[in-house]
Scaffold this motif. Structure first.
Motif, PDB file in Angstrom:
ATOM      1  N   THR A   1     -56.491 -54.803-121.195  1.00 36.84           N
ATOM      2  CA  THR A   1     -55.292 -53.989-121.399  1.00 36.84           C
ATOM      3  C   THR A   1     -55.602 -52.751-122.233  1.00 36.84           C
ATOM      4  N   LEU A   2     -56.601 -52.844-123.085  1.00 35.63           N
ATOM      5  CA  LEU A   2     -56.995 -51.687-123.891  1.00 35.63           C
ATOM      6  C   LEU A   2     -57.444 -50.503-123.046  1.00 35.63           C
ATOM      7  N   THR A   3     -57.852 -50.750-121.812  1.00 36.41           N
ATOM      8  CA  THR A   3     -58.269 -49.632-120.962  1.00 36.41           C
ATOM      9  C   THR A   3     -57.125 -48.636-120.772  1.00 36.41           C
ATOM     10  N   LEU A   4     -55.888 -49.115-120.790  1.00 40.05           N
ATOM     11  CA  LEU A   4     -54.730 -48.233-120.691  1.00 40.05           C
ATOM     12  C   LEU A   4     -54.506 -47.491-122.001  1.00 40.05           C
ATOM     13  N   SER A   5     -54.539 -48.230-123.103  1.00 42.64           N
ATOM     14  CA  SER A   5     -54.285 -47.639-124.420  1.00 42.64           C
ATOM     15  C   SER A   5     -55.334 -46.604-124.789  1.00 42.64           C
ATOM     16  N   VAL A   6     -56.590 -46.906-124.512  1.00 41.74           N
ATOM     17  CA  VAL A   6     -57.674 -45.989-124.865  1.00 41.74           C
ATOM     18  C   VAL A   6     -57.544 -44.689-124.072  1.00 41.74           C
ATOM     19  N   PHE A   7     -57.203 -44.790-122.802  1.00 40.57           N
ATOM     20  CA  PHE A   7     -56.995 -43.590-121.993  1.00 40.57           C
ATOM     21  C   PHE A   7     -55.864 -42.752-122.600  1.00 40.57           C
ATOM     22  N   LEU A   8     -54.763 -43.409-122.964  1.00 44.38           N
ATOM     23  CA  LEU A   8     -53.619 -42.688-123.519  1.00 44.38           C
ATOM     24  C   LEU A   8     -53.935 -42.048-124.864  1.00 44.38           C
ATOM     25  N   VAL A   9     -54.742 -42.710-125.685  1.00 39.32           N
ATOM     26  CA  VAL A   9     -55.152 -42.131-126.972  1.00 39.32           C
ATOM     27  C   VAL A   9     -55.952 -40.854-126.737  1.00 39.32           C
ATOM     28  N   GLY A  10     -56.922 -40.914-125.818  1.00 32.39           N
ATOM     29  CA  GLY A  10     -57.711 -39.728-125.499  1.00 32.39           C
ATOM     30  C   GLY A  10     -56.852 -38.627-124.909  1.00 32.39           C
ATOM     31  N   PHE A  11     -55.972 -39.008-124.001  1.00 35.29           N
ATOM     32  CA  PHE A  11     -55.097 -38.043-123.342  1.00 35.29           C
ATOM     33  C   PHE A  11     -54.159 -37.369-124.339  1.00 35.29           C
ATOM     34  N   GLY A  12     -53.502 -38.170-125.163  1.00 37.23           N
ATOM     35  CA  GLY A  12     -52.548 -37.624-126.129  1.00 37.23           C
ATOM     36  C   GLY A  12     -53.221 -36.804-127.216  1.00 37.23           C
ATOM     37  N   GLY A  13     -54.320 -37.312-127.753  1.00 36.89           N
ATOM     38  CA  GLY A  13     -55.010 -36.604-128.825  1.00 36.89           C
ATOM     39  C   GLY A  13     -55.596 -35.276-128.377  1.00 36.89           C
ATOM     40  N   ALA A  14     -56.166 -35.258-127.192  1.00 36.63           N
ATOM     41  CA  ALA A  14     -56.814 -34.041-126.706  1.00 36.63           C
ATOM     42  C   ALA A  14     -55.805 -32.940-126.389  1.00 36.63           C
TER      43      ALA A  14
END
Length: 189
Positions: free
Chosen positions: A47-60
């Motif tokens: 499930t972290l694969t979703l969260s990690v993508f969103l962290v990168g997406f939002g932060g960038a």
């Protein structure tokens, strides 16, 4: 050959750029269990694969706007799409859950430029009624993409497994990178 802003292909390109993040998030949903089993990961790690993508997406996104104002929309978008494609290739080839998570983070960072800069390009190129029409078209894609993405992911899962989904996303990144490279002129005023 550059794509003219008044051409349908320009709208299609903007739509593909804004669809990239929601497709990247939601196409993998049907494959979570298979990727978990294949990599020997826990359900939480998968499930972290979703969260990690969103962290990168939002932060960038916090960096993409200022960088594109300084260096231009085109180079920042090209860099983002290159990162996205590399992250997608890494996801497709990931031998372990840690590698998959790292590559999802890279893909999320790369995807940040596509939506943010597509909207900026509309504001750069169009004014008045034309800008509202173009923004409506792009916004419609943002609304529809997350709705259809799990179905697309489910069909791709049947065709080739969870790695096939990430492979197709990486190929999409490469196609968009190539299209932007050859077809999109700088739009920053």
């Amino acid at each position: 050959m550059r794509i003219r802003p008044d051409a349908f292909a320009f709208t299609l390109l903007l739509g593909a750029l804004v669809a990239l993040p929601p497709l990247s998030i939601d196409m993998g949903l049907p494959a979570l269990e298979l990727s978990r089993g294949s990599l020997g990961a826990s359900a939480e790690q998968a499930t972290l694969t979703l969260s990690v993508f969103l962290v990168g997406f939002g932060g960038a996104q916090l960096l993409v706007g200022p960088l594109s104002d300084r260096f231009g929309r085109r180079p920042v978008m090209l860099g983002g799409l290159a990162l996205y494609a590399l992250g997608g290739i890494g996801c497709a080839l990931a031998p372990a859950i840690g590698v998959l998570l790292g590559c999802r983070l890279v893909a999320g960072i790369g995807a940040a430029g596509s939506t943010t800069l597509a909207m900026a390009i509309v504001r750069d190129v169009f004014e008045g009624h034309a800008a509202r029409v173009k923004m409506s078209s792009v916004s419609m894609v943002i609304t529809i993409a997350p709705i259809i993405a799990p179905t697309i992911g489910g069909q791709l899962l049947l065709l080739g497994g969870w790695r096939f989904i990430y492979s197709l996303l990486a190929i999409t990144g490469v196609v968009l990178l190539t299209t932007v490279w050859f077809g999109l002129a700088e739009t920053r005023p």
